[in-house]
Design a protein around this motif. Sequence first.
Motif, PDB file in Angstrom:
ATOM      1  N   TYR A 167       0.865  -1.182   0.000  1.00 48.12           N
ATOM      2  CA  TYR A 167       0.000   0.000   0.000  1.00 48.12           C
ATOM      3  C   TYR A 167       0.897   1.226   0.000  1.00 48.12           C
ATOM      4  N   TYR A 168       0.433   2.325  -0.581  1.00 52.27           N
ATOM      5  CA  TYR A 168       1.118   3.605  -0.404  1.00 52.27           C
ATOM      6  C   TYR A 168       0.090   4.718  -0.385  1.00 52.27           C
ATOM      7  N   ASP A 169       0.453   5.823   0.267  1.00 48.22           N
ATOM      8  CA  ASP A 169      -0.345   7.047   0.164  1.00 48.22           C
ATOM      9  C   ASP A 169       0.566   8.270   0.178  1.00 48.22           C
ATOM     10  N   ILE A 170       0.062   9.366  -0.350  1.00 51.34           N
ATOM     11  CA  ILE A 170       0.798  10.622  -0.459  1.00 51.34           C
ATOM     12  C   ILE A 170      -0.128  11.743  -0.010  1.00 51.34           C
ATOM     13  N   ARG A 171       0.366  12.570   0.894  1.00 54.13           N
ATOM     14  CA  ARG A 171      -0.416  13.709   1.390  1.00 54.13           C
ATOM     15  C   ARG A 171       0.414  14.973   1.210  1.00 54.13           C
ATOM     16  N   CYS A 172      -0.077  15.873   0.377  1.00 55.17           N
ATOM     17  CA  CYS A 172       0.601  17.145   0.104  1.00 55.17           C
ATOM     18  C   CYS A 172      -0.189  18.285   0.742  1.00 55.17           C
ATOM     19  N   LEU A 181       3.842   0.943   2.594  1.00 52.99           N
ATOM     20  CA  LEU A 181       3.808  -0.213   3.473  1.00 52.99           C
ATOM     21  C   LEU A 181       4.402  -1.393   2.725  1.00 52.99           C
ATOM     22  N   GLY A 182       5.604  -1.781   3.147  1.00 51.88           N
ATOM     23  CA  GLY A 182       6.309  -2.873   2.492  1.00 51.88           C
ATOM     24  C   GLY A 182       5.890  -4.228   3.026  1.00 51.88           C
ATOM     25  N   PRO A 183       6.737  -5.258   2.869  1.00 50.34           N
ATOM     26  CA  PRO A 183       6.389  -6.602   3.362  1.00 50.34           C
ATOM     27  C   PRO A 183       6.045  -6.609   4.847  1.00 50.34           C
ATOM     28  N   LYS A 184       6.677  -5.728   5.615  1.00 50.06           N
ATOM     29  CA  LYS A 184       6.360  -5.660   7.041  1.00 50.06           C
ATOM     30  C   LYS A 184       5.892  -4.260   7.431  1.00 50.06           C
ATOM     31  N   GLY A 185       6.829  -3.294   7.495  1.00 46.22           N
ATOM     32  CA  GLY A 185       6.470  -1.989   8.026  1.00 46.22           C
ATOM     33  C   GLY A 185       6.544  -0.864   7.012  1.00 46.22           C
ATOM     34  N   TRP A 186       6.535   0.364   7.541  1.00 47.68           N
ATOM     35  CA  TRP A 186       6.466   1.568   6.725  1.00 47.68           C
ATOM     36  C   TRP A 186       7.835   2.035   6.251  1.00 47.68           C
ATOM     37  N   GLY A 187       7.879   2.557   5.045  1.00 49.80           N
ATOM     38  CA  GLY A 187       8.960   3.408   4.576  1.00 49.80           C
ATOM     39  C   GLY A 187       8.356   4.784   4.351  1.00 49.80           C
ATOM     40  N   ILE A 188       8.959   5.801   4.934  1.00 51.51           N
ATOM     41  CA  ILE A 188       8.358   7.140   4.911  1.00 51.51           C
ATOM     42  C   ILE A 188       9.367   8.150   4.399  1.00 51.51           C
ATOM     43  N   VAL A 191       7.598   6.780  -4.551  1.00 52.22           N
ATOM     44  CA  VAL A 191       7.090   5.525  -4.003  1.00 52.22           C
ATOM     45  C   VAL A 191       8.183   4.461  -4.019  1.00 52.22           C
ATOM     46  N   GLU A 192       8.967   4.419  -5.097  1.00 55.81           N
ATOM     47  CA  GLU A 192      10.057   3.446  -5.179  1.00 55.81           C
ATOM     48  C   GLU A 192      11.095   3.702  -4.090  1.00 55.81           C
ATOM     49  N   ALA A 193      11.425   4.982  -3.858  1.00 54.84           N
ATOM     50  CA  ALA A 193      12.411   5.306  -2.824  1.00 54.84           C
ATOM     51  C   ALA A 193      11.885   4.936  -1.432  1.00 54.84           C
ATOM     52  N   ALA A 194      10.608   5.227  -1.161  1.00 51.61           N
ATOM     53  CA  ALA A 194      10.038   4.876   0.140  1.00 51.61           C
ATOM     54  C   ALA A 194       9.934   3.366   0.307  1.00 51.61           C
ATOM     55  N   ALA A 195       9.677   2.657  -0.796  1.00 50.03           N
ATOM     56  CA  ALA A 195       9.598   1.196  -0.724  1.00 50.03           C
ATOM     57  C   ALA A 195      10.941   0.597  -0.327  1.00 50.03           C
ATOM     58  N   ARG A 196      12.034   1.162  -0.827  1.00 48.13           N
ATOM     59  CA  ARG A 196      13.367   0.672  -0.433  1.00 48.13           C
ATOM     60  C   ARG A 196      13.573   0.848   1.069  1.00 48.13           C
ATOM     61  N   LEU A 197      13.090   1.970   1.613  1.00 49.91           N
ATOM     62  CA  LEU A 197      13.205   2.183   3.060  1.00 49.91           C
ATOM     63  C   LEU A 197      12.365   1.167   3.828  1.00 49.91           C
ATOM     64  N   THR A 225      12.452  -2.422   7.528  1.00 50.40           N
ATOM     65  CA  THR A 225      11.677  -2.392   8.773  1.00 50.40           C
ATOM     66  C   THR A 225      11.377  -3.806   9.241  1.00 50.40           C
ATOM     67  N   GLY A 226      11.266  -3.951  10.573  1.00 53.02           N
ATOM     68  CA  GLY A 226      11.078  -5.270  11.143  1.00 53.02           C
ATOM     69  C   GLY A 226       9.715  -5.521  11.742  1.00 53.02           C
ATOM     70  N   ASP A 227       9.005  -4.460  12.182  1.00 47.03           N
ATOM     71  CA  ASP A 227       7.701  -4.642  12.815  1.00 47.03           C
ATOM     72  C   ASP A 227       6.655  -5.027  11.777  1.00 47.03           C
ATOM     73  N   GLN A 228       5.844  -6.001  12.102  1.00 42.72           N
ATOM     74  CA  GLN A 228       4.762  -6.410  11.210  1.00 42.72           C
ATOM     75  C   GLN A 228       3.571  -5.470  11.411  1.00 42.72           C
ATOM     76  N   ILE A 229       3.203  -4.764  10.345  1.00 43.98           N
ATOM     77  CA  ILE A 229       2.103  -3.809  10.399  1.00 43.98           C
ATOM     78  C   ILE A 229       1.045  -4.215   9.392  1.00 43.98           C
ATOM     79  N   ASP A 230      -0.211  -4.189   9.831  1.00 47.11           N
ATOM     80  CA  ASP A 230      -1.345  -4.431   8.955  1.00 47.11           C
ATOM     81  C   ASP A 230      -2.312  -3.258   9.070  1.00 47.11           C
ATOM     82  N   LEU A 231      -3.116  -3.075   8.023  1.00 46.13           N
ATOM     83  CA  LEU A 231      -4.075  -1.985   7.992  1.00 46.13           C
ATOM     84  C   LEU A 231      -5.493  -2.533   7.933  1.00 46.13           C
TER      85      LEU A 231
END
Length: 442
Positions: A6-11, A42-49, A67-73, A77-83
């Motif tokens: 998932y991704y979102d962008i807020r400007c 939201l990558g495989p586990k946590g957020w890249g921001i 989005v690609e740059a945030a996905a690399r971040l 991450t190690g925490d498992q996050i779900d929405l």
Amino acid sequence: MAEARYYDIRCVQGEITLVDIDNGVIESAGTSYFDRAVVRVLGPKGWGILTRDHVEIDSKREIDALVEAAARLSAVTGDQIDLADAPRALLPVPPLGEDPRDVDLEEKTRLLAGIESAARVPEVANTRARYTEGIDSVRFLDSSGNEFSYEAVRSGFSVIAIASRNGMMQMGSERDHITTGFNLRDKQDLGRKAGEVAVSLLDAKLAKGGTKRAVLDQELAGVFTHEAVGHASEGDLVREGASVLAGRIGERIGCEGLVIVDDPSLHEFGFIPVDAEGVAVRRTEVIRDGILTSYLHNRETLAAVGNGVPGHARAEHGAPPIVRMSNTFIENGDATYDEIIAECKDGILLIGSRGGQVDPGRGVFQFNAEYGYLIEGGETTDMVRDVSLSGEILTTLHDITLLGNDRKMSPGYCGKGGQTVPVSDGAPHILLENATVGGRGI
């Protein structure tokens, strides 16, 4: 590249106008502009921001790169996050009575100076006033195809007066902020009230501490609601084990008839037409008839904790959203103010707030009132100063014995996680049994 679930962008683009006047001297007056964006993946586990200035949200190439740059971040991450799933909707923004952008800076400064000058009644030694105006143009989009845009306008001021006599100093303050237009005209009476309260406190008695009946006015009861109950109901604190309300859904934690609400849809100072995750906002009853019924959540904490609804994610410009309150209040009961004072018989009326502290994990609080009045024989008598209220959150909720019918909302700003957002809180007058009142009188 890490898989993006998932991704979102807020400007947010906008401007902030500030005017400061100290003892009749204009210290600063000006407008600053900003254009900030937050990209969350939201990558495989946590957020890249990522946070960036001047993002072109309509450029697919630029968005894809961010989005690609945030996905690399997110890949590290190690925490498992779900929405959790959440409804999407945008409420209409209330119309402006007078657009503050149509009033020039010189007139804003002149009107603020009039409020500050009105606070300079005899025996007031120092005055200070501040005008704050914010214009936010918000755009949001996410990977699910949701897209929203809106504009929010906020305008308001605060004024402080300090009275002095024979080395003693006392302070009075007033503030007023709204979401429906320009808010400086015909407000000199609030400046005058700040000055008069400061002078009156020079003659006030020292309050005597002890356990007694206490009547809280709408502002202090609202501060209690926000600080002691509202923060403890935030889903991130519940998840972290830092809330005395954790694990208590369905439990009676307050008196019968007590209803505590957080409602971002109300056109008060904490109004938002949609939350910072693009989720629909609506009234959330935290407590219904004394029973804990819901926590406040964003999508992440709802998935982790449950028991509530999303729509309570908020963010400062250029910061990621976190769980926050908006307009938090105690609903009206049916007692009149006169009935509450009469029922108190002998005790104290506490008015206004000068801050304090709360530990939502331990469930304890301490707030300083601006001033108070003794209640003797069911009538208010002498003014008192240097008075506070402290106690345990859950005990205090059970000790409410009367709820007034005169709810009033007070605007302000709430800080959490390094972010500050506009809020309002409120309540009717309430009567407490066994209140722990602090004072320095003998």
